[in-house]
Design a protein around this motif. Structure first.
Motif, short mmCIF file in Angstrom:
data_model
loop_
_atom_site.label_atom_id
_atom_site.label_comp_id
_atom_site.label_asym_id
_atom_site.label_seq_id
_atom_site.Cartn_x
_atom_site.Cartn_y
_atom_site.Cartn_z
N LEU A 28 -3.65 -21.54 -12.18
CA LEU A 28 -3.32 -20.47 -13.10
C LEU A 28 -2.09 -19.80 -13.24
CD1 LEU A 28 -4.93 -19.27 -15.77
CD2 LEU A 28 -5.52 -17.54 -14.32
N LEU A 29 -1.72 -19.14 -12.19
CA LEU A 29 -0.42 -18.68 -11.83
C LEU A 29 0.64 -19.46 -11.81
CD1 LEU A 29 -1.15 -16.46 -8.84
CD2 LEU A 29 -0.75 -15.53 -11.19
N ALA A 30 0.51 -20.61 -11.47
CA ALA A 30 1.62 -21.72 -11.56
C ALA A 30 1.75 -22.17 -13.11
CB ALA A 30 1.48 -22.91 -10.64
N LEU A 37 8.96 -16.40 -15.24
CA LEU A 37 8.98 -17.01 -13.78
C LEU A 37 8.68 -16.13 -12.95
CD1 LEU A 37 10.71 -19.21 -13.22
CD2 LEU A 37 12.99 -18.01 -13.05
N PRO A 38 8.45 -14.73 -12.80
CA PRO A 38 8.06 -14.08 -11.61
C PRO A 38 6.66 -14.30 -11.15
CG PRO A 38 9.32 -12.34 -13.23
CD PRO A 38 8.99 -13.64 -14.01
N PRO A 42 3.69 -15.01 -6.66
CA PRO A 42 2.29 -14.66 -6.38
C PRO A 42 1.68 -16.00 -6.16
CG PRO A 42 2.98 -13.38 -8.25
CD PRO A 42 4.04 -14.09 -7.74
N ALA A 43 2.08 -17.15 -7.05
CA ALA A 43 1.60 -18.64 -6.91
C ALA A 43 1.73 -18.96 -5.66
CB ALA A 43 2.02 -19.25 -8.09
N VAL A 48 0.10 -20.53 -0.05
CA VAL A 48 0.19 -20.43 1.40
C VAL A 48 -1.10 -20.01 1.87
CG1 VAL A 48 1.43 -18.93 3.09
CG2 VAL A 48 2.83 -20.15 1.38
N TYR A 49 -1.73 -18.95 1.37
CA TYR A 49 -3.16 -18.74 1.77
C TYR A 49 -4.14 -19.79 1.72
CZ TYR A 49 -7.34 -16.05 2.45
OH TYR A 49 -8.51 -15.57 2.94
#
Length: 128
Positions: A28-30, A37-38, A42-43, A48-49
């Motif tokens: 969703l974030l991607a 763009l910002p 978070p994506a 990574v997590y």
């Protein structure tokens, strides 16, 4: 005697419901990051997590995280079903005690009645 070496899939917990939540959040974030763009930062953190969770060897901690995730969603579902039941219940009028906040109900159609709270024993009038 020496322990036999475990395969990669035996050492890592794998994909569970909590990992699925993080994967959906990453996607969703991607997708939103293409337009704003910002959101790509978070994506990347979420990805990574997610990889950390999938490649972690501490299966017990990952299972505890998954159990807490299920418990949270069960409690949210119970709360939502309870609220829906209160809204659709035509036989009773629901209200809270003005003193202690205890939820109570009385049958509808009785007019103005005096009610005493079982929790704090305060008495007050309610219109049903």
């Amino acid at each position: 005697m020496e322990q036999p070496k475990r395969s990669f899939f035996q050492r890592h917990p794998g994909f569970d419901a909590y990992s699925l939540f993080w994967l959906v959040l990453f996607l969703l974030l991607a997708a939103l990051g293409r337009f704003f763009l910002p959101l790509l930062i978070p994506a990347g953190v979420v990805l990574v997590y997610l990889l950390f969770r999938l490649l972690s060897k501490d299966q017990e901690k990952r299972q505890m995280e998954n159990a807490r995730f299920y418990a949270l969603f069960r409690s949210i579902g119970r709360w939502k079903r309870g609220r829906k039941g209160i809204k659709t219940d035509k036989a009773y009028y629901y209200f809270k005690c003005p003193t202690c906040g205890q939820s109570m109900r009385v049958p509808r159609g009785l007019g103005k009645i005096e009610v005493s709270c079982k929790a704090c024993s305060s008495r007050f009038e309610v219109r049903s």
